[in-house]
Design an enzyme around this catalytic site. Sequence first.
Site, PDB file in Angstrom:
ATOM      1  N   HIS A 242       0.856  -1.075   0.102  1.00 26.24           N
ATOM      2  CA  HIS A 242       0.035  -0.016   0.058  1.00 26.24           C
ATOM      3  C   HIS A 242       0.861   1.275   0.072  1.00 26.24           C
ATOM      4  O   HIS A 242       0.208   2.261   0.079  1.00 26.24           O
ATOM      5  CB  HIS A 242      -0.803  -0.023   1.080  1.00 26.24           C
ATOM      6  CG  HIS A 242      -2.051   0.908   1.287  1.00 26.24           C
ATOM      7  ND1 HIS A 242      -2.381   1.908   2.200  1.00 26.24           N
ATOM      8  CD2 HIS A 242      -3.078   1.186   0.198  1.00 26.24           C
ATOM      9  CE1 HIS A 242      -3.506   2.596   1.954  1.00 26.24           C
ATOM     10  NE2 HIS A 242      -3.756   2.180   0.626  1.00 26.24           N
ATOM     11  N   LYS A 244       3.478   4.330  -1.079  1.00 27.02           N
ATOM     12  CA  LYS A 244       3.228   5.375  -2.331  1.00 27.02           C
ATOM     13  C   LYS A 244       4.608   6.216  -2.102  1.00 27.02           C
ATOM     14  O   LYS A 244       4.898   6.757  -1.065  1.00 27.02           O
ATOM     15  CB  LYS A 244       2.157   6.265  -2.057  1.00 27.02           C
ATOM     16  CG  LYS A 244       0.616   5.861  -1.944  1.00 27.02           C
ATOM     17  CD  LYS A 244       0.256   5.659  -0.556  1.00 27.02           C
ATOM     18  CE  LYS A 244      -1.227   5.565  -0.408  1.00 27.02           C
ATOM     19  NZ  LYS A 244      -1.513   4.102  -1.069  1.00 27.02           N
ATOM     20  N   ASP A 249      17.269   9.991  -8.066  1.00 29.86           N
ATOM     21  CA  ASP A 249      18.716  10.403  -7.843  1.00 29.86           C
ATOM     22  C   ASP A 249      19.064  10.166  -6.596  1.00 29.86           C
ATOM     23  O   ASP A 249      20.248  10.707  -6.213  1.00 29.86           O
ATOM     24  CB  ASP A 249      19.131  11.856  -8.440  1.00 29.86           C
ATOM     25  CG  ASP A 249      19.098  11.661 -10.071  1.00 29.86           C
ATOM     26  OD1 ASP A 249      18.922  10.798 -10.775  1.00 29.86           O
ATOM     27  OD2 ASP A 249      18.867  12.912 -10.665  1.00 29.86           O
ATOM     28  N   HIS A 416      -8.362  11.645   1.760  1.00 34.10           N
ATOM     29  CA  HIS A 416      -7.547  10.504   1.761  1.00 34.10           C
ATOM     30  C   HIS A 416      -6.187  10.478   2.399  1.00 34.10           C
ATOM     31  O   HIS A 416      -5.416   9.810   2.549  1.00 34.10           O
ATOM     32  CB  HIS A 416      -7.138  10.197   0.438  1.00 34.10           C
ATOM     33  CG  HIS A 416      -6.791   8.738   0.060  1.00 34.10           C
ATOM     34  ND1 HIS A 416      -5.350   8.491  -0.468  1.00 34.10           N
ATOM     35  CD2 HIS A 416      -7.222   7.734   0.233  1.00 34.10           C
ATOM     36  CE1 HIS A 416      -5.315   7.106  -0.390  1.00 34.10           C
ATOM     37  NE2 HIS A 416      -6.239   6.645  -0.111  1.00 34.10           N
ATOM     38  N   LYS A 418      -3.645  10.829   5.377  1.00 34.69           N
ATOM     39  CA  LYS A 418      -3.461   9.849   6.679  1.00 34.69           C
ATOM     40  C   LYS A 418      -2.149  10.684   7.673  1.00 34.69           C
ATOM     41  O   LYS A 418      -1.190  10.461   7.158  1.00 34.69           O
ATOM     42  CB  LYS A 418      -2.890   8.173   6.347  1.00 34.69           C
ATOM     43  CG  LYS A 418      -3.863   7.667   5.288  1.00 34.69           C
ATOM     44  CD  LYS A 418      -3.558   7.641   3.848  1.00 34.69           C
ATOM     45  CE  LYS A 418      -4.184   7.042   2.788  1.00 34.69           C
ATOM     46  NZ  LYS A 418      -4.733   5.906   3.417  1.00 34.69           N
TER      47      LYS A 418
END
Length: 498
Positions: A242, A244, A249, A416, A418
């Site tokens: 889950h 993201k 670099d 959304h 958190k």
Amino acid sequence: MSRALQRLLFALPKLLLVPWVARRHRPRIALAWLAVIHGLPWIGPLLYLLLGDFGLRRSVRRHARIRKELEEGDRDLAREADGAGDIDRARESGEDPGRRDPDPDDSGLREMIRLTEGITTRRFGGLPILAGNRVELVIDTDDAVDRLVAAIDGAERHVHLLFFIINPDEVGRRVADALVRAARRGARCRVLADEYGSGRVAEPSFFDSLAPELRRAGVEVHGILPIRLVRHPLARFDVRNHRKLAVVDGALAFAGSLNLHAGGFALPGGTWRQLTAILDGPAVHQLQLLFAEDWYFTTGELLDDEDVFPPCAAVGDVWVQTVPGGPSYESDLMELLVIGALNGARERVVITTPYFVPTDAATIALRLAALRGVQVQLLVPAASDQWAADWAGRSFFGELMSAGVEIWCHRRGLLHTKAVSVDDRFSLLGSTNFDSRSFYINYELNLVLYGTRVTADVRACQEQYLAEATRIDLEAWRHRPQWRQLAEHSAKLLSPIL
């Protein structure tokens, strides 16, 4: 076939699974699974075979072994960061870590640092707290995507992306086009996408649309945690990655709640509200390490050269700790961290989460904090895209509000973000929801941020959400329709496994 034999065959799956379930799970989770197994003959045992622990332990052991190899053989993150210190090194030198904090007079912050360092590092071998970071928060989704595309366009050596959902809409297309441009310039571009989020939730599948184009352009694309019921008939397919994450670099990183899809994805007439942290400084190495861990787990390729982990100097005044979660980590690490933050709060806690299905321990911590006089504000969307989680979560509202917890419903799109902010000195943000699935099952990525300035930035984002929300009145809540109460409390029975 005799009736007795029929009864035996009917009861056999239950008889075999009951001791396994009782031994493998916490009591509350075990009771929920036993209710499913007994209440749904044959279907219940089948659901447990697909969603329970069968087939999970071997994968967990492999992931844990990979993580240990990378962390032991990779590097001492603090020593590699030019001028950036960590708590372990300060202790070894006899220096008080509290004196090296941006606000040395804040005893509450020092206590929180000792708590989180004890929970995540000393006890469970987690990643150290690193000083010298710069953190910028981006609350606008379009702005975050613009910044990510610009970073990819500026990449010289490599681009690493790991996302739960990459959707082939205008946002997914923009990021894909930037990856193609980077690959043609000679940068190594590696993409990991969760096979459920990007393959089943995405519309259409990322792997059938954008992924082939990216591969033809030289971008390495892999699905993480593949869903293959034929090859793995007892694999637990609901364990998802889950996270993201983007690292460019080895010097710039993006983390938070942002998935790569348009604002109106799966929300007719609405938009997703996200929070993204952009980091540079020593903490980027920790985020790179997590990507390398998942890349090795998926592909077998070890990313450990200097190109992936270039020298990383101190550039700011924010202390950051990366706290990963998942079944191959200490199982209750994030839950302990959240409960510790609630127990250490003195004045105000703001919790922002799209999915709220608290564990028993988290529920008690919320109530106790409010009963101590701490202002506890829980901010959830008026309706999410997961109706079962909504109903189960709302069954807890009454007891929480009775203890003094404020519950606010956000009504502008789907919140959304958190994030948790504590007393203007300590905050958490990332991919973890306030539920058992994020605490125990999914692979998650969280940042712990220390200091008044960065926490004020997190709180400013939360204040904007609060301005778009309505507080629930306790008396009105108690008089909601009976059918809703019945639906909520029925969903609550399954809350440990939602």
